[in-house]
Design a protein around this motif. Structure first.
Motif: not given
Length: 468
Positions: A104-106, A249-253, A257-259, A295-296
């Motif tokens: 989550l932090f990353t 860095g919006a791809r991190n959204f 969701v994956a988390i 991996a995420v």
């Protein structure tokens, strides 16, 4: 976990993680809780008394208190028992906790909200309200890490901003996560025990609206008072204005969701496949979740441009602080949780007895305060489980006949995690991030003074309104 409750974040990961190592609490005396108490006092006092020493050696202090539990325990119950307690805390709870929080932090640290928000009372209150909503969707940890940096940047031209961070912890890092099992670890643990996914929003939705609404109102009044004081605004805003607001860095959204998906999968997926790691039972769903989270995190580091991390002033310092302190907390808390799990026959039997009325029926008000008081300093997820089982342990009965009792346990475990820095894991992380960004945060007892003045009267009012 629960630095906190948070401590409780570990129990978000699998049912068995809410339990301490297999220690019979009836064989323990309250003195076994001294290392845990010593670590808490160290976190509270050493940053005030010897800040330079604490900054450089807090990991060693946590390790010393851990040894203060493990070595006497090995002498009293044997090396095998000590190794078992250590391995259960490490493999069963600490490693999954650190993996989740690091992911989550990353990922949240790879999202930069572009633009210069100006920290007016209306803007700050709106950010806190948005964070409260996000907390029940992406968890208190995810929402805290995502929202804290733009809020700090918005207020970097203010002389007084510590109160903004304190109310952020109250609202976003705790109270906002009370509506769904995704929001806070105790509620997810209840979901795994059979509590319906939407039961909490139906049952403690009014309590959440009451608490968050009053906190937002109090904050707006206080922030307005500060904002209109003479010389509150610095002559020059350290953050230059830009055109519009946007996300880098919006791809991190998608990775957020994956988390959420991986955590939900680990709770919903039932598999008989399991592994033994140094005597600790590790189920296939939990293993898949942890590997997926790693991996995420690695994928986020790979796809996030360096400029985004630079704009966020992203460093591993706050994560290192949380990881080192939680290592000591997860280990020294083992005997405390075991003594609580021993129930009426354990050293803390008086606590368990206090939540029962003279006619044998549960007392929702006492459940609210007992679960809340322990969740202020202990892991809120096992605390939830202790009182869940004390109230009968049957989800169907607790959702119907004793709905008020389960609501009190749920509300106390989540809301009162805000009472101290160690009440919930995001609390300490927000504090660390704010201090790394130059915000002077109140000390351990200074923060508790804030929670005592602001939160305790609201909790008292909630007792009479909802839990009588």
């Amino acid at each position: 976990m629960t630095v906190a409750r948070t401590l409780g974040a570990a129990a978000l990961l699998a049912p068995q993680l809410a339990l301490a190592a297999d220690v019979d609490g009836r064989q323990l005396a309250p003195l076994w809780g001294l290392p845990f108490a010593g670590l808490l006092l160290s976190i509270a006092l050493l940053p005030l008394l010897t800040p330079r020493f604490w900054h450089h050696h807090f990991g060693k202090v946590a390790a010393a208190w851990s040894l203060a539990f493990v070595l006497p325990y090995a002498l009293r119950f044997g090396p095998d028992a000590a190794v078992s307690a250590f391995v259960h805390a490490l493999v069963g709870e600490y490693i999954p906790f650190v993996i989740l929080v690091t992911a989550l932090f990353t990922v949240a640290g790879g999202i930069h909200i572009r633009g210069n928000l100006h920290g007016s009372p209306a803007l700050n209150t709106s950010v806190l309200a948005i964070g409260a909503v996000l907390a029940s969707i992406m968890g208190t940890t995810g929402a805290s890490i995502l929202m804290i940096r733009p809020l700090i940047r918005a207020n970097d031209n203010r002389r007084h901003k510590a109160h903004v961070m304190v109310f952020f912890i109250f609202i976003v890092s705790n109270a906002g996560g009370s509506l769904t099992p995704l929001g806070d670890p105790p509620l997810f643990l209840g979901f795994l025990q059979g509590v319906d996914f939407f039961w909490t929003v139906r049952q403690i939705g009014p309590e959440t609206l009451f608490l968050v609404g009053w906190l937002l109102a109090i904050f707006f009044a206080l922030d307005s008072w500060y904002y209109h004081r003479r010389e509150e605004l610095l002559p020059r805003d350290p953050t230059p204005d830009t055109r519009g607001i946007g996300f880098d860095g919006a791809r991190n959204f998608w990775l957020l969701v994956a988390i959420v998906g991986l955590v939900l999968l680990s709770g919903a997926w039932k598999s008989t496949v399991a592994f033994e790691v140094a005597g600790v039972h590790v189920g296939l769903p939990g293993l898949v979740r942890d590997v997926g989270l790693v991996a995420v995190a690695l994928l986020s580091l790979r796809i996030t441009p360096a400029r985004v991390h630079e704009d966020n002033q992203f460093t591993w310092g706050p994560m290192q602080e949380v990881a080192k302190l939680f290592a000591g907390i997860f280990l020294t808390i083992v005997p405390v949780i075991a003594m609580l799990r021993a129930g009426i026959d354990g050293p803390f039997g008086a606590v368990i007895a206090a939540v029962t009325r003279s006619d044998g029926s549960p007392d929702p008000a006492m459940y609210f305060w007992a679960s809340g008081a322990l969740s202020s300093f202990l892991d809120n997820a096992p605390t939830y489980l202790v009182f869940f089982n004390t109230a009968g342990g049957d989800a169907r009965t607790l959702m119907t006949t004793h709905a008020a009792t389960l609501a009190a346990i749920s509300a106390g475990s989540v809301f009162m995690g805000a009472n101290s820095y160690i009440g919930n894991a995001p609390n300490m992380m927000v504090k660390a991030i704010a201090e790394h960004r130059g915000v002077t945060m109140p000390g351990f007892f200074g923060y508790m003074a804030w929670s005592g003045v602001v939160l305790l009267p609201l909790f008292a009012a909630m007792t009479f309104l909802f839990f009588r």
